[in-house]
Design a protein around this motif. Structure first.
Motif, PDB file in Angstrom:
ATOM      1  N   ALA A 142       0.832  -1.205   0.000  1.00 28.19           N
ATOM      2  CA  ALA A 142       0.000   0.000   0.000  1.00 28.19           C
ATOM      3  C   ALA A 142       0.869   1.259   0.000  1.00 28.19           C
ATOM      4  CB  ALA A 142      -0.935  -0.010   1.215  1.00 28.19           C
ATOM      5  N   LEU A 143       1.904   1.242   0.820  1.00 30.48           N
ATOM      6  CA  LEU A 143       2.783   2.416   0.889  1.00 30.48           C
ATOM      7  C   LEU A 143       3.482   2.657  -0.452  1.00 30.48           C
ATOM      8  CD1 LEU A 143       4.368   2.041   4.459  1.00 30.48           C
ATOM      9  CD2 LEU A 143       2.776   3.818   3.683  1.00 30.48           C
ATOM     10  N   ALA A 144       3.768   1.562  -1.154  1.00 30.72           N
ATOM     11  CA  ALA A 144       4.442   1.697  -2.447  1.00 30.72           C
ATOM     12  C   ALA A 144       3.487   2.212  -3.515  1.00 30.72           C
ATOM     13  CB  ALA A 144       5.034   0.348  -2.861  1.00 30.72           C
ATOM     14  N   LYS A 145       2.213   1.816  -3.432  1.00 35.86           N
ATOM     15  CA  LYS A 145       1.232   2.170  -4.465  1.00 35.86           C
ATOM     16  C   LYS A 145       0.566   3.526  -4.197  1.00 35.86           C
ATOM     17  CE  LYS A 145       1.443  -1.309  -7.204  1.00 35.86           C
ATOM     18  NZ  LYS A 145       1.719  -1.206  -8.630  1.00 35.86           N
ATOM     19  N   GLN A 180      -2.395   9.836   0.068  1.00 32.26           N
ATOM     20  CA  GLN A 180      -2.776   8.539   0.625  1.00 32.26           C
ATOM     21  C   GLN A 180      -1.688   8.012   1.563  1.00 32.26           C
ATOM     22  OE1 GLN A 180      -3.253   6.686  -3.224  1.00 32.26           O
ATOM     23  NE2 GLN A 180      -5.510   6.679  -3.056  1.00 32.26           N
ATOM     24  N   ARG A 181      -0.456   8.163   1.113  1.00 31.00           N
ATOM     25  CA  ARG A 181       0.685   7.725   1.925  1.00 31.00           C
ATOM     26  C   ARG A 181       0.683   8.437   3.282  1.00 31.00           C
ATOM     27  NH1 ARG A 181       5.937   5.345   1.136  1.00 31.00           N
ATOM     28  NH2 ARG A 181       7.414   6.385   2.499  1.00 31.00           N
ATOM     29  N   LYS A 182       0.392   9.714   3.209  1.00 33.26           N
ATOM     30  CA  LYS A 182       0.360  10.514   4.436  1.00 33.26           C
ATOM     31  C   LYS A 182      -0.726   9.993   5.387  1.00 33.26           C
ATOM     32  CE  LYS A 182       0.384  15.356   5.304  1.00 33.26           C
ATOM     33  NZ  LYS A 182       0.116  16.681   4.716  1.00 33.26           N
ATOM     34  N   GLN A 183      -1.896   9.674   4.782  1.00 35.58           N
ATOM     35  CA  GLN A 183      -2.993   9.174   5.616  1.00 35.58           C
ATOM     36  C   GLN A 183      -2.604   7.862   6.299  1.00 35.58           C
ATOM     37  OE1 GLN A 183      -6.880   8.482   3.732  1.00 35.58           O
ATOM     38  NE2 GLN A 183      -7.413   7.217   5.508  1.00 35.58           N
ATOM     39  N   ILE A 184      -2.015   6.969   5.499  1.00 33.11           N
ATOM     40  CA  ILE A 184      -1.637   5.664   6.062  1.00 33.11           C
ATOM     41  C   ILE A 184      -0.599   5.835   7.165  1.00 33.11           C
ATOM     42  CG2 ILE A 184      -0.566   3.434   5.541  1.00 33.11           C
ATOM     43  CD1 ILE A 184      -1.692   3.748   2.658  1.00 33.11           C
ATOM     44  N   LEU A 185       0.425   6.649   6.884  1.00 33.28           N
ATOM     45  CA  LEU A 185       1.499   6.822   7.868  1.00 33.28           C
ATOM     46  C   LEU A 185       1.005   7.478   9.159  1.00 33.28           C
ATOM     47  CD1 LEU A 185       4.533   7.841   5.593  1.00 33.28           C
ATOM     48  CD2 LEU A 185       4.226   5.705   6.854  1.00 33.28           C
ATOM     49  N   GLU A 245     -12.961   4.671  13.643  1.00 34.62           N
ATOM     50  CA  GLU A 245     -13.459   5.119  12.336  1.00 34.62           C
ATOM     51  C   GLU A 245     -12.307   5.364  11.356  1.00 34.62           C
ATOM     52  OE1 GLU A 245     -16.167   4.914  10.068  1.00 34.62           O
ATOM     53  OE2 GLU A 245     -16.620   4.491  12.176  1.00 34.62           O
ATOM     54  N   THR A 246     -11.264   6.015  11.850  1.00 35.42           N
ATOM     55  CA  THR A 246     -10.102   6.326  11.011  1.00 35.42           C
ATOM     56  C   THR A 246      -9.397   5.042  10.572  1.00 35.42           C
ATOM     57  OG1 THR A 246      -9.845   8.204  12.512  1.00 35.42           O
ATOM     58  CG2 THR A 246      -8.119   7.876  10.853  1.00 35.42           C
ATOM     59  N   ILE A 247      -9.301   4.087  11.504  1.00 33.84           N
ATOM     60  CA  ILE A 247      -8.692   2.794  11.181  1.00 33.84           C
ATOM     61  C   ILE A 247      -9.471   2.153  10.037  1.00 33.84           C
ATOM     62  CG2 ILE A 247      -8.439   0.417  12.027  1.00 33.84           C
ATOM     63  CD1 ILE A 247      -6.258   1.966  13.171  1.00 33.84           C
ATOM     64  N   LEU A 285      -9.004   2.212   2.281  1.00 33.98           N
ATOM     65  CA  LEU A 285      -8.048   2.792   1.339  1.00 33.98           C
ATOM     66  C   LEU A 285      -7.029   1.738   0.893  1.00 33.98           C
ATOM     67  CD1 LEU A 285      -6.383   5.001  -0.098  1.00 33.98           C
ATOM     68  CD2 LEU A 285      -5.377   5.574   2.125  1.00 33.98           C
ATOM     69  N   ILE A 286      -6.527   1.010   1.875  1.00 40.27           N
ATOM     70  CA  ILE A 286      -5.508  -0.007   1.574  1.00 40.27           C
ATOM     71  C   ILE A 286      -6.061  -1.080   0.643  1.00 40.27           C
ATOM     72  CG2 ILE A 286      -4.150  -1.871   2.626  1.00 40.27           C
ATOM     73  CD1 ILE A 286      -3.680   0.006   5.040  1.00 40.27           C
ATOM     74  N   ARG A 287      -7.287  -1.490   0.929  1.00 42.29           N
ATOM     75  CA  ARG A 287      -7.959  -2.452   0.054  1.00 42.29           C
ATOM     76  C   ARG A 287      -8.059  -1.914  -1.368  1.00 42.29           C
ATOM     77  NH1 ARG A 287     -11.213  -6.721   0.917  1.00 42.29           N
ATOM     78  NH2 ARG A 287     -11.664  -7.348   3.041  1.00 42.29           N
ATOM     79  N   SER A 288      -8.463  -0.617  -1.465  1.00 46.41           N
ATOM     80  CA  SER A 288      -8.702  -0.021  -2.786  1.00 46.41           C
ATOM     81  C   SER A 288      -7.410   0.088  -3.589  1.00 46.41           C
ATOM     82  CB  SER A 288      -9.353   1.358  -2.629  1.00 46.41           C
ATOM     83  OG  SER A 288      -8.376   2.303  -2.226  1.00 46.41           O
ATOM     84  N   LEU A 289      -6.285   0.032  -2.902  1.00 49.63           N
ATOM     85  CA  LEU A 289      -4.999   0.088  -3.607  1.00 49.63           C
ATOM     86  C   LEU A 289      -4.584  -1.294  -4.136  1.00 49.63           C
ATOM     87  CD1 LEU A 289      -3.125   2.437  -1.108  1.00 49.63           C
ATOM     88  CD2 LEU A 289      -3.651   2.997  -3.494  1.00 49.63           C
ATOM     89  N   GLY A 290      -5.427  -2.287  -3.856  1.00 45.06           N
ATOM     90  CA  GLY A 290      -5.149  -3.640  -4.358  1.00 45.06           C
ATOM     91  C   GLY A 290      -4.167  -4.409  -3.488  1.00 45.06           C
ATOM     92  N   SER A 291      -3.896  -3.892  -2.311  1.00 48.38           N
ATOM     93  CA  SER A 291      -2.833  -4.489  -1.495  1.00 48.38           C
ATOM     94  C   SER A 291      -3.240  -5.811  -0.869  1.00 48.38           C
ATOM     95  CB  SER A 291      -2.417  -3.503  -0.399  1.00 48.38           C
ATOM     96  OG  SER A 291      -2.109  -2.258  -0.981  1.00 48.38           O
TER      97      SER A 291
END
Lengths: 334, 334
Positions: free
Chosen positions: B253-256, B261-266, B277-279, B285-291
């Motif tokens: 996910a971090l790579a894609k 998005q990266r900022k949100q995940i980090l 809720e944020t989790i 989001l991670i799912r939507s990135l195909g991870s």
């Protein structure tokens, strides 16, 4: 300590340290884990247990070289228990240096201990692959080590549980230190005699020798915890009292104390908040009750029992060293 | 899961549980230490590792009965690592019950883990004293177990260190789970084939089988940690994210991810304070990135590699069970 014993202890230390160093050879990763697991080993220690492995092996006519991997492995196990013990007791210092969890944090310290334990077995098994020791003998040693470690765990749990009780008997205390401390020393002398090819009687005698010497060793440790100064001790004076450890000294003092004295002692133990001055006063009170002398006399008794186990062995350099070690155990100042 | 695999897993579980129960027989003291060390074992678990020991032993023509002590011992080791892992990760729940340190406190949990580890060796050595397994073979198994445990420790340390880094590569991740998880599964299949008297080629094949199956197992675990619900998982959803675990999903996910998005995940990972809720949003989001799909496909690949290792074995009930187990590993829902 006799000059000759001192020389032999130094010699054995050097030898064992070389074996330990070699066992950590190579690109071991992650580095911080390996640094953490070596930290206390590097910080010193008398290598008492390895010495006992080597000397008991020699005493039954075995070759010292064959016993070296077991000597190193038992030092690994000893240090694994120290690392975990310091986490449990929240001790900050040992052997004059900060403890492993203070430097690397609890999680790494925990795993570093686990790894040392696993490494002890791994090291013995790999070493004997290259030697001419019968596999049955190696298995027997591993069995002794495992049983001893189970005992150490039981002893540590009892030690913690006793801190919550004010009615621990001396018999319970002896049983507890028999597990916590004497079991691994007994395993050292037993392992040495197994590797050396001792017969059943020799093994029994040397096992008992280790057991009694180990009991004396722990009692003296408890005495030193109350009488030595921080510099020679490598940890704060009175920490046993602060932690509420049920040492033989404390048990004796509680039994001998009158109501007021008992109250004073109980108000101090198990509290890390008590000021230095109060700790010192309580230590003085405990001394005045004869509890330190009593403990010392009990240690002497166990050392005499230990020595007796060696009476059927004909005299040799190894036997003399083991007898000298007994004297050292009760006379040591740290 | 196929009905037949289910039946065999249940059968093996019953058998192994009986062996484990017997090993705890007698007046074991202190009781709270033994209760603590049995807590997670009693709470269930699939007994996957014991099953692998038994089946690989059978596959090479060995007698299942001979492998039982090893099967039980590896379950001890597995549970010892779980107890310590929960202390390190400060996890409150596992297998749907409170973790050991939550119920008994960190000190007793720590020693309970240590004791299980020592007991694993003690149990194997004592059991084989009574059987007709050559001592050399027992030593070899103990060596495999010890090496695997060293690997597990290294893997756990890497896992923790990775939590501090945002540049962990997939190769590093695979190397890490190879130690943390796959090493003990590899040790299970290798030990089974050793006890069963397998030849060098069989041992190599079955060791690799365990290694690949173990990699797939951990990747699926990472996927389930992100997709299963708390009830089937036995622990809170998203705890891997909260702990900042560098799973293959997160790495992908971090790579894609684009910059935002990266900022949100980090901003989410590694913080226990983030609201539910944020989790959930981040998981979406991670799912939507195909991870998640990517991880699942990597698990499939490893399972195929595992299956390939069995192709040279002629067909048998044990071989079928192991192949079915592979399918189960990637299709399981908890």
């Amino acid at each position: 300590m006799s000059k000759e014993l001192n020389r032999q202890l130094d010699e054995a230390s050097l030898e064992v340290n070389r074996v330990i160093d070699n066992s950590f050879d190579g690109l071991l990763q992650p580095k911080n884990l390996y640094d953490a697991s070596r930290h206390l080993i590097n910080a010193g220690g008398k290598r008492l247990r390895p010495f006992l492995v080597l000397k008991t092996c020699e005493l039954v006519g075995g070759r010292r070289k064959e016993a070296l991997p077991v000597a190193a492995a038992i030092e690994f196990i000893h240090n694994f228990t120290l690392i975990h013990d310091d986490i449990m007791d929240r001790d900050d210092k040992r052997r004059g240096v900060p403890t492993v969890h203070v430097l690397w944090g609890v999680p790494i310290a925990l795993v570093a201990g686990d790894m040392l334990f696993a490494k002890a077995y791994d090291f013995i098994i790999n070493s004997f692959d290259l030697r001419n020791v019968p596999p049955k003998r190696v298995l027997k040693v591993l069995g002794v080590m495992s049983k001893a470690t189970v005992s150490v765990c039981e002893g540590q749990a009892f030690d913690m549980m006793f801190e919550e009780r004010s009615d621990v008997s001396e018999m319970e205390y002896i049983e507890m230190i028999g597990r916590k401390t004497a079991a691994l020393i007994e395993a050292s002398t037993l392992s040495g005699s197994i590797i050396g090819g001792g017969n059943a009687l020799q093994m029994r005698k040397l096992g008992s020798f280790g057991k009694y010497a180990g009991l004396a060793f722990q009692i003296v440790d408890d005495v030193l915890g109350l009488t030595a100064n921080e510099k020679v001790l490598g940890k704060p004076v009175g920490s046993d009292l602060r932690e509420g450890k049920r040492t033989i000294i404390l048990l004796h003092a509680l039994a001998k104390a009158d109501r007021d004295q008992r109250k004073q002692i109980l108000s101090v133990i198990g509290s890390k908040e008590v000021p230095e001055e109060t700790i010192k006063m309580t230590m003085k009170l405990i001394r005045s009750l004869g509890s330190v002398d009593y403990a010392a006399s009990r240690a002497d008794e166990y050392v005499e029992k230990a020595k007796k186990q060696l009476s059927s062995f004909s005299s040799s350099e190894a036997r003399t060293a083991l007898l000298d070690l007994c004297d050292y155990i009760v006379s040591r100042k740290y």
